[in-house]
Design a protein around this motif. Structure first.
Motif, PDB file in Angstrom:
ATOM      1  N   ILE A  67       0.704  -1.417  -0.032  1.00  0.00           N
ATOM      2  CA  ILE A  67       0.287   0.119  -0.611  1.00  0.00           C
ATOM      3  C   ILE A  67       1.240   1.626   0.082  1.00  0.00           C
ATOM      4  N   THR A  92       1.118   4.587  -3.154  1.00  0.00           N
ATOM      5  CA  THR A  92       1.524   5.257  -2.829  1.00  0.00           C
ATOM      6  C   THR A  92       2.313   6.764  -3.140  1.00  0.00           C
ATOM      7  N   GLU A 130      -5.016  -0.630  -9.646  1.00  0.00           N
ATOM      8  CA  GLU A 130      -6.026   0.271  -8.504  1.00  0.00           C
ATOM      9  C   GLU A 130      -6.261  -0.930  -8.329  1.00  0.00           C
ATOM     10  N   TYR A 142      -3.616  -3.051  -5.706  1.00  0.00           N
ATOM     11  CA  TYR A 142      -3.979  -2.032  -4.001  1.00  0.00           C
ATOM     12  C   TYR A 142      -5.246  -1.693  -3.579  1.00  0.00           C
ATOM     13  N   LEU A 143      -6.566  -2.691  -4.269  1.00  0.00           N
ATOM     14  CA  LEU A 143      -7.792  -2.303  -3.523  1.00  0.00           C
ATOM     15  C   LEU A 143      -7.193  -3.748  -2.273  1.00  0.00           C
ATOM     16  N   ARG A 144      -6.824  -4.274  -3.024  1.00  0.00           N
ATOM     17  CA  ARG A 144      -6.860  -5.861  -2.602  1.00  0.00           C
ATOM     18  C   ARG A 144      -6.051  -6.099  -1.482  1.00  0.00           C
ATOM     19  N   TYR A 178      -5.630  -3.323   0.884  1.00  0.00           N
ATOM     20  CA  TYR A 178      -6.684  -2.848   1.665  1.00  0.00           C
ATOM     21  C   TYR A 178      -7.117  -3.836   2.317  1.00  0.00           C
ATOM     22  N   ILE A 179      -8.354  -4.539   1.158  1.00  0.00           N
ATOM     23  CA  ILE A 179      -9.298  -5.175   2.138  1.00  0.00           C
ATOM     24  C   ILE A 179      -8.647  -6.771   2.730  1.00  0.00           C
ATOM     25  N   LEU A 215      -6.085   6.579  -6.295  1.00  0.00           N
ATOM     26  CA  LEU A 215      -6.598   6.209  -5.465  1.00  0.00           C
ATOM     27  C   LEU A 215      -8.423   7.294  -5.808  1.00  0.00           C
ATOM     28  N   GLN A 251     -10.422   3.323  -4.003  1.00  0.00           N
ATOM     29  CA  GLN A 251     -10.382   3.101  -2.435  1.00  0.00           C
ATOM     30  C   GLN A 251     -10.413   3.818  -1.704  1.00  0.00           C
ATOM     31  N   VAL A 291     -14.550   2.564  -0.823  1.00  0.00           N
ATOM     32  CA  VAL A 291     -14.320   1.750  -0.221  1.00  0.00           C
ATOM     33  C   VAL A 291     -14.191   1.649   1.286  1.00  0.00           C
ATOM     34  N   GLU A 292     -13.879   2.763   1.730  1.00  0.00           N
ATOM     35  CA  GLU A 292     -12.888   3.316   2.769  1.00  0.00           C
ATOM     36  C   GLU A 292     -14.059   3.522   3.441  1.00  0.00           C
TER      37      GLU A 292
END
Length: 543
Positions: A381, A385, A398, A401-403, A405-406, A435, A438, A441-442
């Motif tokens: 992550i 960034t 993208e 990166y989201l995976r 974060y999950i 970005l 994410q 989803v956040e």
């Protein structure tokens, strides 16, 4: 009478027409330059104020987070089994951990009403016993009568700052109480070096040491200035009523912020102040006008002078219009870019520190595989960034990166949520702003999973519709109140992005206006209020 040749009359007439045309062009050019100068000045003033507001709010958020994280640590310390049992070795180990995680904490201790005091290994007991708070504590003074600002639910208190160590250190005391009714059962205390908080790069996403930020009390007393603190030119607790910006702040006690261009210390400056009522402090950001205003002023003045040259009048008129129009466009881009960089730099501190706290807990156990997975996800992550310098990335990048974060949220919340992705492989090569997904989803975690103990299903669906890409994120968590939903929609419909949005709409509004600024009003975010949860639709062009 002898007639004069016709070419003489023709030549004279042409000369007069040429002079009239030159005069007209000169007047038009000068009038245009004056008009452009006024427009540039007005637009420049607006964009500078917006830039300074962004900086002040960004650093105020960082400062708030430092105090919030420290009070959370003190709350955990005063409620810990070691504090209940007054276990000296365990308490000192816990306080040493707090010192290591927050280098700006100078001293810490735990105190009991019977006079027992357990200081950290970095704190001298006699120092604590000399504090006025200690004497009031021993005589049974209730915390409701303490002098300071309460944080959270009234368990923690921020005391008044004071100067120490030859006027180069500003200490801010923090206290956390364990209460039974109004009686104090025990208390944890700490002192933070305010200048160290601001200039220590380990405590913020970016260092304040190179930013002209100062901090004052509400009555205009300077208590911290890391920009001068690094240069040995700081006079703490000095009244600065002669400072024009502070005079303006004191003259308008009901205004949260104020902006001005003024002369101070034999230098013309542009500055902004911002009050922080939660901490009882005032932040100021100021720059010399030579760094921001004068380059544009010199360019515009130069265009006025060049316009006087008759041989290149037409060229100068065109170049003046073109250069100043381009300058206005560039100023808008700079302001929008500053907003985007502030959003990218501000990964949710609660998310990061909750994850790190979870890592510390896992490190104490024998099972290190979950910790290794978390570390890899967090590293990916952070690498994502800072690795990309451009704003556009592929949808595949993208989603990768989201995976990550999950994965981190999965460790934190466990089975309290499920995540499903619907995206055709053919769509993954399209590009979008980094970005973009994410933060949406956040919001599902911040206002869905975190607000209920029931399992929440989060779905991300990506579809191609004509010449657009529709990205939909929806969840079945807590339903958004109707008033909040209407307020977020109203903010999204505004032409400009406001940094002080309601908590639910901060990331959404920034993403929405990024795409509107770049590609027009057909693109951006729309919301749909569901029976349970919220659906967020992001429409972007095919790139």
């Amino acid at each position: 009478m002898k007639r004069r040749p016709l070419f003489i009359y023709t030549k004279g007439l042409f000369y007069k027409i040429w002079l009239a045309a030159c005069a007209l062009i000169m007047v038009t050019a000068i009038a245009n330059s004056v008009w452009v100068y006024l427009q540039v000045s007005e637009q420049l003033n607006h964009n500078i104020r917006r830039r300074l507001q962004w900086e002040a709010r960004f650093y105020r958020q960082q400062l708030d987070q430092v105090f919030i994280r420290t009070t959370e640590k003190l709350n955990a310390l005063v409620d810990s089994p070691a504090a209940v049992a007054a276990n000296l070795p365990l308490l000192q180990d816990e306080m040493e951990t707090i010192h290591n995680l927050a280098p700006s904490i100078v001293r810490s201790w735990v105190a009991y009403p019977d006079g027992r005091l357990i200081p950290s290994t970095r704190t001298r007991p006699e120092y604590v016993r000399l504090l006025p708070w200690w004497r009031e504590y021993l005589v049974g003074k209730t915390p409701q009568t303490a002098n300071g600002l309460w944080v959270g639910r009234g368990q923690s208190l921020i005391g008044r700052p004071r100067v120490a160590q030859a006027d180069v250190m500003t200490l801010v005391p923090l206290f956390s109480f364990k209460l039974r009714g109004i009686k104090i059962m025990r208390a944890a205390g700490a002192e933070l070096d305010l200048n160290s908080i601001l200039s220590d790069e380990t405590n913020a996403n970016s260092s304040w040491a190179d930013v002209p930020v100062s901090i004052y009390t509400m009555d205009g007393i300077l208590i911290a200035c890391p920009y001068r603190y690094q240069r040995g030119n700081l006079k703490l607790f000095a009244r600065t009523s002669d400072h024009p910006l502070i005079r303006q702040m004191l003259a308008h006690p009901n205004e949260i912020s104020g902006f001005g261009i003024y002369a101070h210390d034999d230098q013309k400056k542009v500055g902004l102040y911002l009050r922080d009522p939660s901490l009882g402090l005032v932040l100021t950001v100021e720059y010399p006008t030579a760094e921001i205003v004068d380059p544009v002023s010199r360019t515009t003045t130069g265009s006025l002078m060049v316009t006087a040259l008759l041989l290149v009048i037409a060229t100068i008129v065109l170049s003046t219009i073109y250069s100043n129009t381009k300058r206005l466009h560039r100023l808008e881009q700079l302001a929008r870019s500053a907003e985007i960089r502030a959003l990218q730099a501000h990964i949710n501190p609660h998310f990061l520190f909750n994850t790190l706290d979870r890592m510390v807990g896992l490190a104490t156990s024998a099972e290190n595989l979950p910790l290794l997975k978390m570390l890899k996800s967090l590293a990916n992550i952070l690498r994502y960034t800072i690795r990309k310098t451009g704003e556009l990335v592929t949808l595949q990048e993208e989603l990768n990166y989201l995976r990550e974060y999950i994965n981190l949220q999965q460790v934190r919340f466990g089975s309290r949520f499920s995540f499903e992705l619907e995206a055709a492989p053919a769509l993954l090569q399209y590009k979008l702003f980094k970005l973009s997904i994410q933060p949406i989803v956040e919001n599902c975690f911040t206002h869905g999973v975190d607000k209920t103990l029931d399992p929440v299903a989060i779905t991300l669906a990506i579809r191609k519709k004509g010449h657009c890409l529709e990205i939909c994120v929806f969840d079945n968590g807590v339903r958004v109140p109707e008033e909040r939903f209407a307020e977020i929609n109203r903010r999204l419909e505004q032409e400009t992005y406001e940094a002080d949005l309601l908590e639910h709409g901060l990331g959404l509004s920034s993403i929405h206006h990024r795409y509107r600024y770049a590609y027009g009003e057909l693109y951006g975010i729309r919301l749909e209020r569901l029976e349970q949860g919220l659906a967020v639709y992001l429409v972007i062009p095919l790139l």
